[in-house]
Write an enzyme that holds these catalytic residues in place. Structure first.
Site, PDB file in Angstrom:
ATOM      1  N   GLY A   6       0.852  -1.193   0.000  1.00  0.00           N
ATOM      2  CA  GLY A   6       0.000   0.000   0.000  1.00  0.00           C
ATOM      3  C   GLY A   6       0.880   1.233   0.000  1.00  0.00           C
ATOM      4  O   GLY A   6       1.263   1.739  -1.052  1.00  0.00           O
ATOM      5  N   ASP A  63       1.959  12.782  -8.059  1.00  0.00           N
ATOM      6  CA  ASP A  63       2.222  14.226  -7.863  1.00  0.00           C
ATOM      7  C   ASP A  63       1.182  15.070  -8.601  1.00  0.00           C
ATOM      8  O   ASP A  63       0.699  16.076  -8.082  1.00  0.00           O
ATOM      9  CB  ASP A  63       3.615  14.597  -8.387  1.00  0.00           C
ATOM     10  CG  ASP A  63       4.731  14.171  -7.443  1.00  0.00           C
ATOM     11  OD1 ASP A  63       4.429  13.763  -6.305  1.00  0.00           O
ATOM     12  OD2 ASP A  63       5.906  14.245  -7.849  1.00  0.00           O
ATOM     13  N   ARG A 106     -32.279  26.350  12.493  1.00  0.00           N
ATOM     14  CA  ARG A 106     -32.587  25.559  13.690  1.00  0.00           C
ATOM     15  C   ARG A 106     -32.703  26.490  14.903  1.00  0.00           C
ATOM     16  O   ARG A 106     -31.768  27.261  15.193  1.00  0.00           O
ATOM     17  CB  ARG A 106     -31.461  24.539  13.899  1.00  0.00           C
ATOM     18  CG  ARG A 106     -31.422  23.885  15.249  1.00  0.00           C
ATOM     19  CD  ARG A 106     -32.501  22.838  15.405  1.00  0.00           C
ATOM     20  NE  ARG A 106     -32.323  22.069  16.647  1.00  0.00           N
ATOM     21  CZ  ARG A 106     -33.258  21.287  17.150  1.00  0.00           C
ATOM     22  NH1 ARG A 106     -34.436  21.162  16.542  1.00  0.00           N
ATOM     23  NH2 ARG A 106     -33.029  20.616  18.255  1.00  0.00           N
ATOM     24  N   PHE A 126     -25.151  20.034  13.682  1.00  0.00           N
ATOM     25  CA  PHE A 126     -26.463  19.414  13.467  1.00  0.00           C
ATOM     26  C   PHE A 126     -26.979  18.698  14.729  1.00  0.00           C
ATOM     27  O   PHE A 126     -28.140  18.267  14.765  1.00  0.00           O
ATOM     28  CB  PHE A 126     -26.403  18.389  12.329  1.00  0.00           C
ATOM     29  CG  PHE A 126     -26.659  18.957  10.955  1.00  0.00           C
ATOM     30  CD1 PHE A 126     -25.707  19.718  10.309  1.00  0.00           C
ATOM     31  CD2 PHE A 126     -27.860  18.711  10.291  1.00  0.00           C
ATOM     32  CE1 PHE A 126     -25.928  20.234   9.041  1.00  0.00           C
ATOM     33  CE2 PHE A 126     -28.096  19.232   9.026  1.00  0.00           C
ATOM     34  CZ  PHE A 126     -27.124  19.989   8.397  1.00  0.00           C
ATOM     35  N   GLY A 127     -26.098  18.510  15.713  1.00  0.00           N
ATOM     36  CA  GLY A 127     -26.523  17.843  16.957  1.00  0.00           C
ATOM     37  C   GLY A 127     -26.984  16.420  16.681  1.00  0.00           C
ATOM     38  O   GLY A 127     -26.441  15.734  15.811  1.00  0.00           O
ATOM     39  N   GLY A 128     -28.021  15.988  17.401  1.00  0.00           N
ATOM     40  CA  GLY A 128     -28.528  14.616  17.260  1.00  0.00           C
ATOM     41  C   GLY A 128     -28.915  14.292  15.824  1.00  0.00           C
ATOM     42  O   GLY A 128     -28.711  13.169  15.339  1.00  0.00           O
ATOM     43  N   GLU A 160      -4.739   7.688  -2.179  1.00  0.00           N
ATOM     44  CA  GLU A 160      -3.735   8.454  -2.949  1.00  0.00           C
ATOM     45  C   GLU A 160      -2.548   8.862  -2.074  1.00  0.00           C
ATOM     46  O   GLU A 160      -2.009   9.957  -2.195  1.00  0.00           O
ATOM     47  CB  GLU A 160      -4.364   9.640  -3.690  1.00  0.00           C
ATOM     48  CG  GLU A 160      -5.150   9.143  -4.892  1.00  0.00           C
ATOM     49  CD  GLU A 160      -5.371  10.144  -5.991  1.00  0.00           C
ATOM     50  OE1 GLU A 160      -4.514  11.027  -6.207  1.00  0.00           O
ATOM     51  OE2 GLU A 160      -6.427  10.041  -6.644  1.00  0.00           O
ATOM     52  N   GLN A 196       0.116  10.223   6.434  1.00  0.00           N
ATOM     53  CA  GLN A 196       1.440   9.974   7.025  1.00  0.00           C
ATOM     54  C   GLN A 196       2.498   9.985   5.915  1.00  0.00           C
ATOM     55  O   GLN A 196       3.568  10.580   6.068  1.00  0.00           O
ATOM     56  CB  GLN A 196       1.457   8.620   7.760  1.00  0.00           C
ATOM     57  CG  GLN A 196       0.732   8.614   9.094  1.00  0.00           C
ATOM     58  CD  GLN A 196      -0.790   8.670   8.976  1.00  0.00           C
ATOM     59  OE1 GLN A 196      -1.367   8.346   7.934  1.00  0.00           O
ATOM     60  NE2 GLN A 196      -1.458   9.079  10.042  1.00  0.00           N
TER      61      GLN A 196
END
Ligand code: CAA
Length: 413
Positions: A134, A244, A272, A342-344, A367, A371
């Site tokens: 990978g 790149d 809201r 948005f909360g809950g 891609e 890291q």
């Protein structure tokens, strides 16, 4: 967006962005949730993108594209991703999968394939990663053995985005296991090649609209004229050069993801009501929205700068890693904060913001993980530091001795 856009972008850039915006409004916003739920491809939107001439923006005019480069690609991908990040990558992967030809292909190979990529007739995929390779992209196991008139490719690839839809798969395989720097070559595998198959479609957390596959190569024969560049051993270099150039595209997907999440959060916060007023009137919400906006805008202009550098032919190894890493981290942060606004309701799949949160995560992984991007940036910085003798003389003597004991070459890269 601000007035600077008229200075930085050409009318062709702005025109493509406007066309992408219209497609996003018509085909992405109303359909994104359904395609995500069903894991189904948004054919209508891709057809519209092809008809609008958007698929050849990164391809030069001489090969049938519109020649508005990586900056054009980035503007379009950002616009699509604001409405549906999964469509952003479904579009951008055609660039990732055709840039190896642009970077390393012979003129004949470019003439053969690129004009049909530009019209949307040929969709592309980029088959580099494997189960055991990978981040260590040089550690591939898929083999391509020289036979009479061509090569036979054998093995399996992992995480091939667009794998089951692509007509052209850029496959990276080992041609010389004894070589360190010339082990790998890149080949064009065509969908109908005997021995090529899709082993598995992955069941993903996000970007569900676009298929990500295991692709299998059972002694697939590819004639010599499908070895990219006509010379073996150039595959690793071509893959790195491609990444790149393609990373601004995925970084633009991240900017669009952040911008889309921010727009949803601000729209929600102004409507809201709690404690008798819109939650946008609370300072803690305002501070969150302001931070999200600053981070998104900073990522956006880093991506534009990097894309413009690529179009100017300047090396983007460092800036592409910066743009990809910063924009992806921004997308994850902004999408997370948007869910919080948005909360809950943000936690519920009935609301569109949960999908942005799920779609954002992969940006920090594919891609090149973030890291790996930080490693690429640091490698560039250490190399650049070799030119810093004019600064070193201002660093106190004791530290200079450390320099003498540990010359720059000893930094483990
Ligand atoms: N351009 C040109 N050449 C380059 C290059 C670049 N950007 N980077 C490296 N090279 C060359 C080097 O000059 C060197 O050449 P010589 O042997 O001639 O000296 C050679 O390549 C080897 O370079 P390194 O020693 O730097 O290689 P490395 O093994 O240390 O690897 C790495 C470096 C940066 C970690 C690299 O392996 C890497 O980028 N890994 C991440 C891979 C990645 O991004 N995978 C994602 C796949 S696509 C995807 O996710 C998909 C999707 O479908 C959407």
């Amino acid at each position: 967006m601000n007035e600077l856009q008229n200075v930085v972008f050409t009318p062709a850039h702005l025109d493509c962005r406007a066309r992408a915006h219209e497609i996003a409004r018509r085909y992405l916003l109303p359909q994104a949730a359904r395609h995500d739920r069903d894991h189904s491809y948004n054919e209508d939107a891709m057809r519209a993108a092809a008809e609008a001439g958007l698929l050849g923006t990164w391809i030069p005019k001489e090969y049938g594209g519109s020649g508005i480069g990586i900056l054009g690609l980035s503007l379009i991908v950002e616009e699509f991703s604001k409405a549906d990040p999964a469509f952003g990558v479904a579009f951008a992967v055609n660039a990732l999968g055709s840039i190896p030809l642009l970077m390393g292909g012979t003129d004949e190979q470019k003439q053969r394939y690129l004009p049909r990529v530009a019209t949307g007739e040929l969709a592309c995929a980029f088959a580099l990663s494997e189960k055991f390779a990978g981040s260590d992209a040089g550690g591939l196991a898929v083999r391509a053995e020289k036979v009479d008139g061509g090569y036979r490719i054998h093995g399996e690839k992992k995480w091939t985005t667009n794998g089951s839809r692509a007509s052209l798969i850029m496959c990276f395989a080992v041609t010389d296991p004894t070589s360190k720097s010339r082990r790998i070559s890149a080949f064009v595998v065509e969908k109908g090649d005997p021995g090529f198959s899709i082993r598995k479609e992955e069941n993903k957390m996000g970007i569900r609209m676009v298929p990500v596959c295991e692709t299998a190569y059972d002694n697939v024969f590819v004639p010599d004229d499908r070895l990219i560049g006509g010379k073996p051993g150039m595959g690793f270099k071509h893959s790195m050069m491609t990444l790149d150039w393609a990373r601004p595209g995925v970084a633009a997907q991240a900017v669009g993801t952040a911008a889309g999440a921010l727009e949803l959060a601000t729209t929600y916060a102004t409507r809201r009501k709690q404690f008798g007023q819109a939650i946008a009137s609370f300072q803690m919400i305002q501070a969150m929205l302001a931070d999200m906006a600053m981070q998104t805008e900073a990522a956006r202009w880093l991506v534009y700068m990097c894309a413009a550098q690529a179009d100017a032919g300047v090396s983007v190894n460092k800036t592409a890693a910066m743009a990809k890493c910063f924009a992806a981290d921004t997308a994850m942060k902004v999408a997370t904060d948007a869910v919080q606004v948005f909360g809950g309701y943000g936690f519920m799949e009935d609301y569109p913001i949960a999908k942005f949160f799920r779609d954002a995560k992969i940006l920090q992984i594919y891609e090149g993980t973030n890291q790996v991007q930080r490693m690429v940036i640091a490698r560039n910085l250490v190399k650049e530091a070799a030119e810093h003798d004019y600064l070193a003389e201002f660093i106190p003597f004791e530290t200079q001795e450390t320099f003498v004991d540990q010359p720059l070459e000893s930094v483990n890269l």
